[in-house]
Scaffold this active site. Structure first.
Site, PDB file in Angstrom:
ATOM      1  CB  CYS A   6      61.155 -95.929 -69.848  1.00 46.70           C
ATOM      2  SG  CYS A   6      62.855 -95.616 -69.320  1.00 46.70           S
ATOM      3  CG  HIS A  34      69.523 -96.820 -57.518  1.00 41.05           C
ATOM      4  ND1 HIS A  34      69.451 -95.751 -58.374  1.00 41.05           N
ATOM      5  CD2 HIS A  34      69.185 -97.904 -58.238  1.00 41.05           C
ATOM      6  CE1 HIS A  34      69.055 -96.181 -59.576  1.00 41.05           C
ATOM      7  NE2 HIS A  34      68.890 -97.487 -59.517  1.00 41.05           N
ATOM      8  CD  GLU A  94      66.155 -91.948 -59.351  1.00 41.43           C
ATOM      9  OE1 GLU A  94      65.939 -92.930 -60.093  1.00 41.43           O
ATOM     10  OE2 GLU A  94      65.252 -91.349 -58.736  1.00 41.43           O
ATOM     11  CB  CYS A 107      59.250 -92.231 -63.781  1.00 39.89           C
ATOM     12  SG  CYS A 107      59.676 -93.920 -64.194  1.00 39.89           S
ATOM     13  CG  ASN A 143      62.587-100.450 -63.945  1.00 39.86           C
ATOM     14  OD1 ASN A 143      61.914-101.159 -64.677  1.00 39.86           O
ATOM     15  ND2 ASN A 143      63.805-100.037 -64.293  1.00 39.86           N
TER      16      ASN A 143
HETATM   17  S1  SF4 Z   1      63.101 -92.281 -64.342  1.00 34.81           S
HETATM   18 FE1  SF4 Z   1      61.620 -93.651 -65.323  1.00 34.81          FE
HETATM   19  S2  SF4 Z   1      61.483 -92.845 -67.421  1.00 34.81           S
HETATM   20 FE2  SF4 Z   1      63.378 -92.055 -66.535  1.00 34.81          FE
HETATM   21  S3  SF4 Z   1      64.964 -93.539 -67.093  1.00 34.81           S
HETATM   22 FE3  SF4 Z   1      64.230 -94.092 -65.051  1.00 34.81          FE
HETATM   23  S4  SF4 Z   1      62.648 -95.627 -65.472  1.00 34.81           S
HETATM   24 FE4  SF4 Z   1      62.980 -94.537 -67.382  1.00 34.81          FE
END
Ligand code: SF4
Length: 341
Positions: free
Chosen positions: A33, A145, A147, A215, A245
């Site tokens: 991505c 995670h 994030e 996203c 993902n």
């Molecule tokens: S948020 Fe989406 S676009 Fe951004 S790095 Fe992760 S998978 Fe890729």
């Protein structure tokens, strides 16, 4: 048994027709991505401009091939900022970091390059906004995670992470009329919808982001699997175990009743997965490079899957700009050795 050159190769009618019908569907969009392209470019350009070693906090993206490749080029991956020597240069991964990490980097005099995906940063900004407005925050995601750790860190005192409807039921907040939700960017669309419905039932006045946090890349890859899985016997997802993902792509296919497996590389494919399988669909998580996908195609072609059809479910043309530290470094480099952005 060896055949002479003049002797024609005979295939039994059943084997011939089996090979004729064995096919590969190559899903598009798949793989890298815009956030991953940007993050990998940042590390490569930093290595070219500043020279090795360059420290990277956590895996720059969740893919072992990508990480090993950058390691060989001179990147040093560390789990903790404390492992970066004082005053050295460190890159934050695409998954983002909490303010506490940013603060610690400042205290240690580290030179920071931020490769956080802009779509993760967008969720951080929402968290800050809702917290400032006095909301209790519910973050839908997987609590281990990176994030989620980073986003939660923007407002740790008012943020609770949930990943099941049972956890939604167990939530306790000071004011049920002042609750906001956010989600991790790489969740399953269906799972997120289900969780948001549960939150809306529990807190009828809950508010959320203007546009969903999942996203575009996560959504597009899942939509491609949804469109093609019913026409395939197996869906192979190229991606690493710790790639959120990629795991969601396997689940999307399995939820539609089509067997699906996550593989890091072609050698991970087990023979029993291909027994009586005529059509194999291949996709790749947002951090898996195309070279690994092509290896899988070659591997399957060697197993008699002669026809390869690319199925483009939707176009994808997203690109993100580089952070100012990298743009400045490129501009400062002599023309002859300037890395390409
Ligand atoms: S948020 Fe989406 S676009 Fe951004 S790095 Fe992760 S998978 Fe890729």
């Amino acid at each position: 048994m060896s055949l002479s050159i003049a002797e024609p190769v005979r295939t039994t009618p059943s084997a011939a027709s089996e090979n004729a019908t064995k096919r590969i569907l190559l899903l598009k969009p798949r793989g890298f991505c815009a956030g991953v392209v940007r993050a990998v470019d940042i590390v490569k350009i930093a290595l070219e401009t500043f020279g090795a070693p360059i420290y990277v906090r956590k895996e720059i993206v969740h893919n072992s091939y990508v990480v090993d490749d950058l390691r060989q080029k001179g990147a040093i991956f560390v789990d903790d900022l404390e492992d970066v020597p004082e005053g050295k240069r460190v890159i934050y991964s695409a998954h983002g970091v909490s303010p506490a990490v940013r603060e610690r980097a400042k205290e240690r005099g580290l030179k920071v390059i931020d490769a956080t995906c802009p779509l993760v940063t967008k969720v951080h900004v929402e968290a800050i906004k809702f917290a400032k407005q006095g909301y209790s925050l519910v973050l839908v995601g997987h609590r281990d995670h990176e994030e989620v750790e980073g986003t939660q860190g923007e407002a740790p005192d008012v943020t609770q992470v949930v990943s099941t409807v049972e956890e939604v039921a167990a939530l306790r907040v000071p004011d049920p009329n002042k609750v906001a939700y956010l989600t991790q960017t790489t969740l399953s669309l269906d799972e997120a919808k289900y969780m948001i419905e549960a939150l809306k039932k529990r807190f009828p006045n809950i508010v959320g982001p203007h546009a969903q946090d999942i996203c575009y890349a996560t959504e597009n890859r899942q939509t491609a699997v949804k469109n093609v899985a019913h026409g395939a016997d197996v869906v192979l997802v190229v991606g690493s175990r710790n790639s959120s993902n990629s795991n969601r792509l396997v689940e999307v296919s399995q939820n539609l009743g089509t067997n699906s497996y996550l593989i890091d590389k072609a050698e991970d494919i087990r023979p029993e997965w291909l027994e009586d399988v005529a059509t194999v669909a291949i996709t790749a998580g947002a951090s898996a490079p195309e070279v690994l996908v092509q290896d899988v195609v070659l591997f399957l072609q060697g197993k008699g899957y002669g026809s390869v059809e690319e199925v483009e479910v939707m176009p994808e043309n997203v690109r993100f700009g580089l952070p100012p530290e990298i743009v400045q470094a490129i501009a400062a480099a002599p023309q002859s050795s300037r890395p390409s952005a």
